[in-house]
Design a protein around this motif. Sequence first.
Motif, PDB file in Angstrom:
ATOM      1  N   TRP A  29     -11.158  -2.207   1.223  1.00  0.00           N
ATOM      2  CA  TRP A  29     -10.319  -2.574   2.370  1.00  0.00           C
ATOM      3  C   TRP A  29     -10.853  -3.871   2.941  1.00  0.00           C
ATOM      4  N   SER A  30      -9.964  -4.734   3.375  1.00  0.00           N
ATOM      5  CA  SER A  30     -10.384  -5.968   4.030  1.00  0.00           C
ATOM      6  C   SER A  30      -9.331  -6.366   5.058  1.00  0.00           C
ATOM      7  N   GLU A  31      -9.795  -7.023   6.117  1.00  0.00           N
ATOM      8  CA  GLU A  31      -8.867  -7.456   7.157  1.00  0.00           C
ATOM      9  C   GLU A  31      -9.508  -8.553   7.995  1.00  0.00           C
ATOM     10  N   ASP A  32      -8.716  -9.566   8.300  1.00  0.00           N
ATOM     11  CA  ASP A  32      -9.136 -10.590   9.249  1.00  0.00           C
ATOM     12  C   ASP A  32      -8.838 -10.098  10.658  1.00  0.00           C
ATOM     13  N   MET A  33      -9.797 -10.232  11.549  1.00  0.00           N
ATOM     14  CA  MET A  33      -9.633  -9.768  12.918  1.00  0.00           C
ATOM     15  C   MET A  33      -9.191 -10.931  13.816  1.00  0.00           C
ATOM     16  N   PRO A  34      -7.920 -10.971  14.198  1.00  0.00           N
ATOM     17  CA  PRO A  34      -7.444 -12.069  15.037  1.00  0.00           C
ATOM     18  C   PRO A  34      -7.924 -11.948  16.487  1.00  0.00           C
ATOM     19  N   ARG A  35      -8.332 -10.729  16.886  1.00  0.00           N
ATOM     20  CA  ARG A  35      -8.835 -10.490  18.235  1.00  0.00           C
ATOM     21  C   ARG A  35     -10.118  -9.674  18.173  1.00  0.00           C
ATOM     22  N   ASP A  36     -10.872  -9.704  19.260  1.00  0.00           N
ATOM     23  CA  ASP A  36     -12.006  -8.788  19.352  1.00  0.00           C
ATOM     24  C   ASP A  36     -11.471  -7.373  19.179  1.00  0.00           C
ATOM     25  N   THR A  37     -12.124  -6.597  18.339  1.00  0.00           N
ATOM     26  CA  THR A  37     -11.611  -5.272  17.985  1.00  0.00           C
ATOM     27  C   THR A  37     -12.698  -4.218  18.154  1.00  0.00           C
ATOM     28  N   VAL A  38     -12.302  -3.068  18.681  1.00  0.00           N
ATOM     29  CA  VAL A  38     -13.215  -1.941  18.882  1.00  0.00           C
ATOM     30  C   VAL A  38     -12.626  -0.707  18.210  1.00  0.00           C
TER      31      VAL A  38
END
Length: 261
Positions: A29-38
């Motif tokens: 799995w991979s993903e770019d985080m456009p925002r701070d993520t929790v």
Amino acid sequence: MSFASDRVTRTLPALAAGPAEEPFTILGWSEDMPRDTVWNDHSHPWHELLWNERGASTAMVGPRVWTVTPVLGLWMPAGTLHSGSATAGTRCRATFFGFGTMAPLSPVPVGVVITPLLRLLLDRLADTGLAEDSRALTEAMVLDVLTPSGRELLVQMPASDLLRPIADAVRGDPGDQRTLADWASHLGVSARTITRAFTAETGTSFARWVAAVRAQHAVALLSRGWRIDAVAEEVGYRSASAFGVAFRRTTGLTPGAFRAP
């Protein structure tokens, strides 16, 4: 999923360890985080290797906080309740290992060095057009080279009322220059009392705990492309050389190993 200003909160279920409905050996799995993520406290039925292609993130199990980077990953055993966070711009990756397809790398979370060979193999498995026999061979090679490491960016958080002000201050400003004696005077206790409390709650000394917090913060800055001298100043060292010595003592690696290209 909920939003708080620029932060995204993702809610995942807590699942017990066990086989997946559709059996697999290794999935990515991979993903770019456009925002701070929790991520909330959750757990997976499969084992998980957390790592990043770019940037730094955190994983938390109870009072233990790990920093995950492109260099140092984290093995998370199936069924382990954990939460996490990632800053905007991080490219998170995770590799899932089907429960029962391998002997667990460790029964508890443990650091894993993402070597060039391991990364090459994991990247190859991300190719959806990979032939079945090639995939099976690559999966076998991953399982062969995947090993736990003594290197990890780990901070054990103290929880007592005595140490909480220290922990909050240092994590809020890793460049805080207050010494053990300064904190003892501020809190109205002896330095020995603080020392004993740190050993009991974190398993390490005040100085080493501060160095670990500084190393975690430094890695986050280095992964964003900060210059080493600027990072050294930000986390409270008088020179880049002093920072380098302390960083290597804490992580076993040089600051340059974590700096974004």
